[in-house]
Scaffold this motif. Structure first.
Motif, mmCIF file in Angstrom:
data_model
loop_
_atom_site.group_PDB
_atom_site.id
_atom_site.type_symbol
_atom_site.label_atom_id
_atom_site.label_comp_id
_atom_site.label_asym_id
_atom_site.label_seq_id
_atom_site.Cartn_x
_atom_site.Cartn_y
_atom_site.Cartn_z
ATOM 1 N N ARG A 83 1.219 -1.423 -0.140
ATOM 2 C CA ARG A 83 0.172 0.347 -0.082
ATOM 3 C C ARG A 83 0.684 0.989 -0.099
ATOM 4 N N LEU A 118 6.003 0.983 -9.074
ATOM 5 C CA LEU A 118 4.688 2.581 -10.026
ATOM 6 C C LEU A 118 4.867 2.929 -10.847
ATOM 7 N N TRP A 119 3.178 3.539 -10.841
ATOM 8 C CA TRP A 119 2.504 4.114 -12.015
ATOM 9 C C TRP A 119 1.985 5.357 -12.224
ATOM 10 N N CYS A 120 2.393 6.049 -12.866
ATOM 11 C CA CYS A 120 1.846 7.203 -13.457
ATOM 12 C C CYS A 120 0.329 6.791 -14.170
ATOM 13 N N ILE A 121 -0.902 6.345 -14.047
ATOM 14 C CA ILE A 121 -1.945 5.634 -14.652
ATOM 15 C C ILE A 121 -2.350 6.422 -15.066
ATOM 16 N N LEU A 167 -3.383 9.454 -11.298
ATOM 17 C CA LEU A 167 -3.807 8.504 -9.877
ATOM 18 C C LEU A 167 -2.239 7.949 -10.841
ATOM 19 N N LYS A 169 -0.188 4.395 -9.157
ATOM 20 C CA LYS A 169 -0.721 3.361 -8.701
ATOM 21 C C LYS A 169 0.261 2.205 -8.310
ATOM 22 N N ASN A 171 1.726 -1.611 -7.249
ATOM 23 C CA ASN A 171 1.767 -2.955 -7.683
ATOM 24 C C ASN A 171 2.613 -4.091 -6.783
ATOM 25 N N TYR A 177 -2.066 -4.871 -5.031
ATOM 26 C CA TYR A 177 -2.304 -3.020 -5.554
ATOM 27 C C TYR A 177 -2.848 -2.251 -4.810
ATOM 28 N N ASP A 178 -2.335 -0.408 -4.687
ATOM 29 C CA ASP A 178 -2.986 0.654 -4.309
ATOM 30 C C ASP A 178 -2.918 1.755 -4.973
ATOM 31 N N TYR A 179 -3.726 3.026 -4.092
ATOM 32 C CA TYR A 179 -3.670 4.058 -5.780
ATOM 33 C C TYR A 179 -3.388 5.528 -4.731
ATOM 34 N N THR A 181 -3.228 10.017 -4.937
ATOM 35 C CA THR A 181 -4.039 10.551 -5.723
ATOM 36 C C THR A 181 -2.836 11.949 -6.080
#
Length: 298
Positions: A83, A118-121, A167, A169, A171, A177-179, A181
């Protein structure tokens, strides 16, 4: 037949059971009785096989006591959980600038979280800004451990003022996974260039014409209104400008035409002046161009 039959449940330390005991009373031979209980496995319990024990006590017909303990196997499965500690992060970044912020990624399951990425999705921050993570990949994070991740955010030049969302993310290889903002506030930026910084000419007395041109470009992120002030100095009576106000949109150019008209003179004379562009709500509020005229006599 047995009398005063009771059952108590024994679990591992930090596990909970409710209810933990039952009283079934007297039971005839071949008679069945049942009930239910709930067992909660402590958070972070490593995966593996564990046992809870059903301990029964009763009184026989002849008055002696009887006991029994039955183990029940509990299979705790691997459950990596990853998380982001922060629900949201807000940064104020002017257009054309870059800023760093830090978030915390935590492993809170009962097994190692592996291959954490980590990603900026989605959202305008992800689509139009430049976002990078350091590190953007973590091989392993043990249960209860956390790691800091630096996010670098770059806002393009002349990006309009506003509040923008992205957003983020995280995983891992188990599918956990978690998000969070990411909020970027781009403040209003009233800024411009004024070129050249100096116009210097040698001129003949008694002549007139165009001394030069000053280029103004809006390099901020909002519509720009500038007052053109001047010229000031001992050349002010001999210089005229083609405008007293400039209105330009983001990225656009405007031109100030500087004209002169010189009196007759029988000696070499030096004139100086300053031309200003001003917006009192900007920081800094002014830009300027210096004027130098060396007037020659013939």
């Amino acid at each position: 037949r047995v009398f005063n039959l009771t059952l108590n449940i024994t679990v591992r330390e930090n596990w909970t059971v409710y209810p933990s005991g039952f009283e079934f009373g007297d039971m005839l031979k071949t008679e069945n009785k049942s009930n239910w209980t709930s067992i909660a496995v402590a958070a972070g319990t490593p995966p593996g096989l564990y046992y809870v024990y059903l301990n029964t006590n009763w009184t026989n017909l002849n008055g002696t006591n009887g006991t029994n303990s039955t183990p029940v196997e509990v299979n705790v499965l691997s459950n990596p959980v990853i998380r982001i500690v922060e629900d949201n992060v807000t940064e104020v970044i002017s257009s054309g600038n870059t800023k760093n912020t830090t978030i915390t990624v935590e492993s809170m399951g009962n097994d190692n979280a592996t291959n954490i990425t980590l990603w900026c999705i989605s959202g305008e921050v992800c689509e139009n800004f430049t976002i990078s993570f350091d590190p953007n990949w973590t091989e392993l994070l043990e249960p209860g451990r956390n790691t800091s991740v630096n996010i670098t955010i770059s806002v393009p030049d002349m990006y309009p003022t506003g509040e923008y969302y992205g957003l983020i993310k995280v995983n891992d290889s188990s599918g956990s996974y978690d998000y969070m903002t990411l909020i970027v506030i781009v403040p209003i930026n009233l800024s411009w260039t004024m070129e050249p910084s100096l116009i210097s000419r040698e001129l003949i007395q008694g002549t007139s014409g165009t001394l030069g041109y000053i280029d103004i470009q809006n390099i901020g992120n909002a519509y720009l209104i500038l007052d053109v002030v001047g010229p000031s100095g001992n050349a002010s009576g001999y210089i005229t400008l083609n405008t007293t106000e400039i209105r330009i949109d983001t990225g656009e150019h405007a031109t100030i035409e500087v004209n002169y008209s010189l009196p007759e003179s029988y000696e070499i004379v030096s004139y100086e002046a300053i031309i200003w562009t001003v917006n009192t709500t900007a920081d800094p509020p002014t830009r300027s161009t210096d004027i130098e005229m060396i007037v020659l006599s013939l």
